[in-house]
Enzyme design. Structure first.
Site, mmCIF file in Angstrom:
data_model
loop_
_atom_site.group_PDB
_atom_site.id
_atom_site.type_symbol
_atom_site.label_atom_id
_atom_site.label_comp_id
_atom_site.label_asym_id
_atom_site.label_seq_id
_atom_site.Cartn_x
_atom_site.Cartn_y
_atom_site.Cartn_z
ATOM 1 N N SER A 268 2.209 5.646 -19.742
ATOM 2 C CA SER A 268 1.580 6.748 -20.469
ATOM 3 C C SER A 268 0.279 7.168 -19.819
ATOM 4 O O SER A 268 -0.427 6.349 -19.236
ATOM 5 C CB SER A 268 1.310 6.360 -21.918
ATOM 6 O OG SER A 268 0.646 7.428 -22.569
ATOM 7 N N HIS B 77 4.750 4.532 -29.197
ATOM 8 C CA HIS B 77 3.489 5.138 -28.745
ATOM 9 C C HIS B 77 3.581 6.661 -28.882
ATOM 10 O O HIS B 77 2.674 7.322 -29.398
ATOM 11 C CB HIS B 77 3.197 4.738 -27.293
ATOM 12 C CG HIS B 77 2.159 5.593 -26.616
ATOM 13 N ND1 HIS B 77 2.426 6.866 -26.155
ATOM 14 C CD2 HIS B 77 0.856 5.370 -26.339
ATOM 15 C CE1 HIS B 77 1.327 7.393 -25.629
ATOM 16 N NE2 HIS B 77 0.358 6.494 -25.724
ATOM 17 N N ASN B 78 4.673 7.222 -28.416
ATOM 18 C CA ASN B 78 4.825 8.676 -28.483
ATOM 19 C C ASN B 78 4.959 9.165 -29.924
ATOM 20 O O ASN B 78 4.450 10.224 -30.267
ATOM 21 C CB ASN B 78 6.022 9.131 -27.648
ATOM 22 C CG ASN B 78 5.697 9.167 -26.163
ATOM 23 O OD1 ASN B 78 4.804 8.459 -25.703
ATOM 24 N ND2 ASN B 78 6.412 9.980 -25.411
ATOM 25 N N GLU C 262 1.611 9.243 -31.183
ATOM 26 C CA GLU C 262 0.970 10.402 -30.531
ATOM 27 C C GLU C 262 1.291 11.694 -31.318
ATOM 28 O O GLU C 262 0.392 12.486 -31.621
ATOM 29 C CB GLU C 262 1.487 10.472 -29.091
ATOM 30 C CG GLU C 262 1.178 11.728 -28.294
ATOM 31 C CD GLU C 262 1.904 11.708 -26.930
ATOM 32 O OE1 GLU C 262 1.774 10.715 -26.193
ATOM 33 O OE2 GLU C 262 2.607 12.690 -26.612
#
Ligand code: 6PG
Length: 474
Positions: A128, A185-186, A189
């Site tokens: 990332s 994580h995304n 996000e």
């Protein structure tokens, strides 16, 4: 001389990873399906380190020291399988294929198992930080075997971002663990971006502020507990003036958010695992709603409330800051619960505190806040939710009046805040002593004899709704 590592797939992410490796003194073999990209990489950046350009997969493999480390950086899905099939037959037992793209973790599990059969290590790795991170230090989330990490970890840690000297890279867990964590994580996000966007919308429409003024608010927030990359770039975007018209840039952009799929995957998998990631789901749905132009056009004249303004802009700014912080805690709490659920389901033994540690730098969600999350999981690795950690509990306790005012004001003014309101509903749902789920159980038992459990006795029961309404064992 041989290369310590090779990169195939030299679009911007692959090229930048290769340059990052070379800049750190590692000799890098480079290869691309069409050799123009390989040549231009060496022409433009050859002075940055040692690149060994290869025209063919055979040449590429021959230029690598053993065990070979082959990083593939191509599109997720079929292109990744094609590249694996091209290189795997040229490799020998103990060699490693590293997939640094945004692959679905289920594909990674399948590929890892298939290559293990052939004596090869397959290391699905989350990366990332976008183009800039790949070049100057990303956050790196490698899965795969422990053994492969021993050969690969030092190189990856070397090129990763560092926070207080600690690399933003660690072995996440076996097979698909790295790509799973990158997926979540995304998802986080998406949810963080949505919450920030709602904060902007409130300041603009309930506060009557202009984008440039809101940019200043975000700049100020970025010196406090909300300090993060996403807040920082939000201020930049809001302060930007469209050169063609002189109007705020944000007013000139079509208000339909796109997505490439990782947020959607996070929610799909959360549904399968039974983890309520409502903040991530609302963020995905908010993007999806924004994109339905015809539906929005059909609905645009539906009645709403008469517009309301906040009584005091300063008080609104303070309330929104608190609502944002509280909602953000919920979003991360949900994401970390999904990591724990995935880890339990697939036996990955993921250390949540280590994930917070490697997200402190390099990645899109990097934030001061992640240090707090790390501390919470260091104190108790099996924390049921971040919300019960002392620090976060106190933060939400202080924020909650503001949070409730903001959600109320939004509802009264007709400003959609799906992120803020779902976070609050989740918080209140967890807190509730009694949920109306009991009534849902009664309804299920009524129409389908689905049975229920009682608060005062063990077992499962059914009421004879169509008969004399006596209770029998279910
Ligand atoms: C990162 C980003 C990166 C990319 C996402 C988001 O961690 O560097 O998350 O992976 O920006 O794919 O893309 P969408 O918003 O288009 O889904």
């Amino acid at each position: 001389d041989r290369a310590q590592i090779g990169v195939t797939g030299l679009a911007v992410m692959g090229r930048n990873l290769a340059r990052n490796l070379a800049r750190h003194g590692h000799a890098v073999a480079v290869h691309n399906r069409s050799s123009g990209r390989t040549r231009s990489l060496v022409e433009q950046f050859g002075h940055e380190g040692t690149f060994l350009p290869a025209e063919t997969p055979e040449q590429f493999v021959a230029s690598l020291e053993r065990p070979r480390r082959v990083v593939i950086m191509v599109k997720a899905g079929a292109p990744t399988d094609a590249v694996i099939e091209e290189f795997a037959p040229l490799l020998e037992p103990g060699d490693m294929i590293v997939d640094a793209g945004n692959a679905h973790f289920a594909d990674t599990r399948r590929r890892e198992a298939a290559l293990r059969e052939r004596g090869l290590h397959f290391v699905g790795t989350g990366v990332s930080g976008g183009e800039e991170g790949a070049l100057n230090g990303p956050s790196i989330m490698p899965g795969g075997s422990r053994e492969s990490y021993e050969a690969l970890g030092p190189l990856l840690e070397d090129i990763s971002a560092k926070v207080d000297g600690t690399p933003c890279c660690t072995h996440v867990g076996p097979d698909g663990a790295g790509h799973f964590v990158k997926m979540v994580h995304n998802g986080i996000e998406y949810s963080d971006m949505q919450l920030i966007a709602e904060a902007y919308d409130l300041l603009r429409h309930a506060g009557g502020m202009e984008p440039a003024q809101i940019a200043e608010v975000f700049r100020k927030w970025n010196t406090g507990r909300l300090e993060s990359y996403l807040i920082e770039i939000t201020a930049e975007v809001l302060a930007h003036t469209d050169p063609a018209t002189g109007r705020p840039f944000v007013d000139m952009v079509v208000d339909q958010a796109e997505q490439k799929g990782t947020g959607r995957w996070t929610v799909q998998i959360a549904l399968d695992l039974g983890v309520p990631v409502s903040g991530i789901a609302e963020a995905v749905f908010a993007r999806s709603l924004s994109g339905h132009a015809a539906l929005r056009a059909a609905a645009r004249d539906l009645p709403g409330p008469s517009p309301r303004r906040a009584d005091s802009v300063d008080a609104l700014v303070e309330d929104v800051e608190r609502a944002l912080y509280a909602s953000k805690i919920v979003a991360y709490a949900q994401g970390f619960n999904q990591i724990q659920a995935g880890s339990a389901e697939y036996d990955w033994n993921i250390d949540p505190g280590a994930m917070a540690t490697i997200w402190r730098g390099g990645c899109i969600i990097r934030a001061a806040f992640l240090d707090r999350i790390r501390a919470a999981y260091d104190a108790d690795r099996n924390l049921p939710t971040l919300l019960v950690d002392d620090h976060f509990r106190d933060a939400v306790a202080t924020a909650q009046d503001s949070w409730r005012r903001v959600v109320t004001l939004a509802a009264q003014s007709g400003i959609p805040v799906p992120g803020f309101s779902t976070a609050l509903a989740y918080y209140d749902g967890l807190r509730a002593r009694r949920l109306p789920a009991a009534l849902v159980q009664g309804q299920r038992d009524f129409f389908g004899a689905h049975t229920y459990r009682r608060v005062d006795r063990d077992g499962s029961f059914h009421t004879l709704w169509a008969g004399d309404r006596s209770e029998v064992n279910g």
